[in-house]
Design an enzyme around this catalytic site. Structure first.
Site, PDB file in Angstrom:
ATOM      1  N   CYS A   1      -4.626   2.290  -3.729  1.00 10.07           N
ATOM      2  CA  CYS A   1      -3.361   2.779  -3.157  1.00 10.07           C
ATOM      3  C   CYS A   1      -2.230   1.780  -3.354  1.00 10.07           C
ATOM      4  O   CYS A   1      -1.346   1.653  -2.491  1.00 10.07           O
ATOM      5  CB  CYS A   1      -3.496   3.114  -1.674  1.00 10.07           C
ATOM      6  SG  CYS A   1      -4.751   4.330  -1.334  1.00 10.07           S
TER       7      CYS A   1
ATOM      8  N   LYS B   1     -10.553  -0.454  10.519  1.00  8.73           N
ATOM      9  CA  LYS B   1     -10.659  -1.697   9.741  1.00  8.73           C
ATOM     10  C   LYS B   1     -10.967  -2.900  10.640  1.00  8.73           C
ATOM     11  O   LYS B   1     -11.179  -4.001  10.151  1.00  8.73           O
ATOM     12  CB  LYS B   1      -9.371  -1.948   8.962  1.00  8.73           C
ATOM     13  CG  LYS B   1      -9.131  -0.918   7.847  1.00  8.73           C
ATOM     14  CD  LYS B   1      -7.885  -1.236   7.071  1.00  8.73           C
ATOM     15  CE  LYS B   1      -7.343  -0.053   6.292  1.00  8.73           C
ATOM     16  NZ  LYS B   1      -8.030   0.170   5.026  1.00  8.73           N
TER      17      LYS B   1
ATOM     18  N   ASP C   1       3.110  -4.200   8.231  1.00 12.47           N
ATOM     19  CA  ASP C   1       1.826  -3.514   8.052  1.00 12.47           C
ATOM     20  C   ASP C   1       0.735  -4.567   8.262  1.00 12.47           C
ATOM     21  O   ASP C   1       0.519  -5.430   7.409  1.00 12.47           O
ATOM     22  CB  ASP C   1       1.781  -2.924   6.645  1.00 12.47           C
ATOM     23  CG  ASP C   1       0.445  -2.272   6.322  1.00 12.47           C
ATOM     24  OD1 ASP C   1      -0.498  -2.425   7.115  1.00 12.47           O
ATOM     25  OD2 ASP C   1       0.350  -1.630   5.267  1.00 12.47           O
TER      26      ASP C   1
ATOM     27  N   HIS D   1       0.876  -1.173   0.000  1.00  9.76           N
ATOM     28  CA  HIS D   1       0.000   0.000   0.000  1.00  9.76           C
ATOM     29  C   HIS D   1       0.919   1.231   0.000  1.00  9.76           C
ATOM     30  O   HIS D   1       2.002   1.188   0.594  1.00  9.76           O
ATOM     31  CB  HIS D   1      -0.833  -0.048   1.284  1.00  9.76           C
ATOM     32  CG  HIS D   1      -1.906   0.978   1.397  1.00  9.76           C
ATOM     33  ND1 HIS D   1      -1.657   2.293   1.721  1.00  9.76           N
ATOM     34  CD2 HIS D   1      -3.250   0.881   1.241  1.00  9.76           C
ATOM     35  CE1 HIS D   1      -2.801   2.967   1.766  1.00  9.76           C
ATOM     36  NE2 HIS D   1      -3.783   2.129   1.473  1.00  9.76           N
TER      37      HIS D   1
ATOM     38  N   GLN E   1      -4.421  -5.341   7.089  1.00 10.21           N
ATOM     39  CA  GLN E   1      -5.387  -6.261   6.488  1.00 10.21           C
ATOM     40  C   GLN E   1      -5.340  -7.652   7.102  1.00 10.21           C
ATOM     41  O   GLN E   1      -6.119  -8.519   6.719  1.00 10.21           O
ATOM     42  CB  GLN E   1      -5.184  -6.361   4.966  1.00 10.21           C
ATOM     43  CG  GLN E   1      -5.422  -5.054   4.228  1.00 10.21           C
ATOM     44  CD  GLN E   1      -6.875  -4.568   4.288  1.00 10.21           C
ATOM     45  OE1 GLN E   1      -7.785  -5.274   4.705  1.00 10.21           O
ATOM     46  NE2 GLN E   1      -7.086  -3.333   3.861  1.00 10.21           N
TER      47      GLN E   1
HETATM   48  N1  PMP Z   1      -1.811  -0.530   4.639  1.00 11.72           N
HETATM   49  C1  PMP Z   1      -2.763  -1.308   4.120  1.00 11.72           C
HETATM   50  C2  PMP Z   1      -2.417  -2.697   3.689  1.00 11.72           C
HETATM   51  C3  PMP Z   1      -4.066  -0.819   3.997  1.00 11.72           C
HETATM   52  O1  PMP Z   1      -5.005  -1.602   3.473  1.00 11.72           O
HETATM   53  C4  PMP Z   1      -4.349   0.505   4.417  1.00 11.72           C
HETATM   54  C5  PMP Z   1      -5.751   1.083   4.297  1.00 11.72           C
HETATM   55  N2  PMP Z   1      -6.294   0.985   3.008  1.00 11.72           N
HETATM   56  C6  PMP Z   1      -3.330   1.271   4.960  1.00 11.72           C
HETATM   57  C7  PMP Z   1      -2.072   0.728   5.056  1.00 11.72           C
HETATM   58  C8  PMP Z   1      -3.545   2.667   5.440  1.00 11.72           C
HETATM   59  O2  PMP Z   1      -4.441   2.703   6.500  1.00 11.72           O
HETATM   60  P1  PMP Z   1      -5.067   4.086   6.998  1.00 11.72           P
HETATM   61  O3  PMP Z   1      -5.609   4.751   5.773  1.00 11.72           O
HETATM   62  O4  PMP Z   1      -6.138   3.666   7.941  1.00 11.72           O
HETATM   63  O5  PMP Z   1      -3.976   4.850   7.636  1.00 11.72           O
END
Ligand code: PMP
Length: 439
Positions: A395, A250, A224, A144, A227
């Site tokens: 993203c 999430k 990270d 991401h 997910q």
């Molecule tokens: N890493 C991953 C794998 C994600 O799916 C996301 C959220 N789409 C993020 C980072 C970023 O999270 P946040 O927007 O809640 O900071």
């Protein structure tokens, strides 16, 4: 075990009852943000209506109560990932957590240290993981942007470079390539437990072992867990990573709060990123001394009601697990994953991202493209049936580029998702190519 029936919890989630355009909502966008049970909404409201005050400093009763709830929430959320509370730093979300680490390392690279915490053998640096010119930061192609852009910036600021572990056609990481990319020049290895596009569970312990060996114990291993936290039980200390981040919104919790877990030694040695109130012991016009972790990383007013509500989300999930059993929940997850993947796989003109075969663990999250139809058009047609999915690059532009795409459609589940949700989605999708005249 008795199978888990999501119908038994759907009433707990007010939003799942809404209609969109006259159709009952089929919410398959939980990977972007999950819905919150009433217990979470109530916990935040109750806090705001009866306790709300600034934590850690007031001399009044409510401030003491708020502090107790806030620190209690830390304990609960730390417990959710198997960590002691002093190793859990509140953040505003995963993005903030990853930036915290990258900027702390940047500050360390600029010579900032925490007095008394220079790493043994590295008198001038916070630790062996501080990158310098010629060093490398290793990520994966599947990251991401939140776990990529901060590292690109850190590399640009320190003279290091970023290298990416390739993703194979089936969505798994090329571990042989990872082994050859990692070396004593690797200052950081940052990767996702589960990619938000591929849904494949990466072998964390194996990657940690590889990193420890190939970098001679040098690299800071950053996970990270955005997910994985919603789908799998997590024990971050047991996984052996140095740092991990996730977002509250999430995991059935609120927006604006997340957490960073760090190994005690790492948190001790890292200089702070955000500076200001609540993270100091003494300030003069010449300088400041900082509190120990986790407060050292929690400058400014914290998201207190959100932290309390995130703890309520953890409590909700724990109570559910106690009631129906962890195995039943995991089986539900697996059944949704299989139904989603097999339903999509059987559909003409649909190409899956991360179509790993049997034996590769996945979560119930699947991205795909439909031959001849733009992802946004797919999304719109599904929306007309009440089906909410995510479309775009999610993203993860480098990953889409690697698969020769600019955009995909992603359907993702949470514990409240039913097999009927998946079936309505598959049924709606089956008409998409005919509608656009490409079938
Ligand atoms: N890493 C991953 C794998 C994600 O799916 C996301 C959220 N789409 C993020 C980072 C970023 O999270 P946040 O927007 O809640 O900071």
């Amino acid at each position: 075990t008795t199978p888990f029936d999501p119908a038994s919890v759907r009433g707990d989630f007010p939003l799942l009852g809404v209609e969109v355009g006259g159709e009952p909502l089929v919410y398959l966008d939980s990977a972007a943000t999950s819905q919150r049970p009433r217990a979470v909404l109530d916990a935040e409201r109750a806090f705001l209506e009866t306790v709300n005050s600034a934590v850690h400093r007031g001399a009044h009763t409510l401030a003491a109560e708020a502090t107790e709830l806030f620190e209690g929430a830390r304990e609960t959320v730390a417990g959710f990932v198997g960590a002691p509370p002093e190793q859990l730093v509140w953040t505003s979300g995963a993005t903030a957590g990853l930036n915290l680490v990258a900027y702390s390392l940047g500050n360390a690279a600029a010579g900032r240290t925490v007095p008394g915490h220079a790493a043994p053998g590295h008198p001038d640096a916070a630790g062996p993981w501080v990158p310098g010119p010629g060093d490398e930061i290793v990520v994966t192609e599947a990251e991401h942007h939140a776990n990529l852009v901060p590292w690109l910036e850190l590399a640009a600021r320190t003279g290091a470079s970023v290298k990416a572990v390739p993703v194979r056609d089936d969505g798994t990481l090329d571990l042989e390539a990872a082994a050859s990319l990692l070396s004593t020049r690797t200052a950081v290895l940052a990767f996702s437990h589960v990619s938000n596009v591929l849904g494949v569970v990466n072998p964390v312990e194996q990657l940690v072992a590889l990193a420890r060996e190939a970098t001679g114990g040098r690299a800071l291993v950053v996970l990270d867990a955005c997910q994985s936290a919603p789908h799998l039980p997590l024990d971050l200390p047991a996984l052996g990573v140095d740092v991990a981040v996730f977002s509250g919104h999430k995991v059935l919790g609120p927006n604006g709060v997340g957490a960073l877990y760090g190994r005690a030694e790492v948190l001790e040695a890292l200089p702070p990123f955000l500076l200001g109130g609540s993270m100091i012991t003494t300030v003069t016009l010449e300088g400041a001394e900082y509190l120990p972790p986790p407060q050292r990383f929690e400058a400014g007013t914290q998201p207190v009601s959100q932290a309390v509500a995130l703890a309520a989300a953890v409590d909700y999930q724990r109570a559910l697990t106690d009631r129906v059993g962890a195995t039943a929940l995991l089986e539900h997850e697996r059944a949704l994953e299989r139904r989603l993947r097999e339903g999509l796989r059987g559909m003409p003109g649909v190409r899956l991202l991360g179509d790993a075969g049997e034996g590769v663990e996945r979560v119930a999250l699947q991205a795909f493209e439909v031959d001849g139809v733009h992802a946004h058009d797919v999304g719109q047609l599904l929306d007309a049936r009440g089906v909410a999915v995510r479309v775009g690059h999610h993203c993860a532009q480098p990953l889409h580029r690697r698969f020769g795409m600019t955009a995909s459609v992603r359907a993702s589940a949470a514990l409240y998702t039913s097999s009927d949700d998946v079936d309505v989605f598959l049924d709606a999708l089956s008409g998409v190519r005919a509608y656009f005249g490409v079938a």
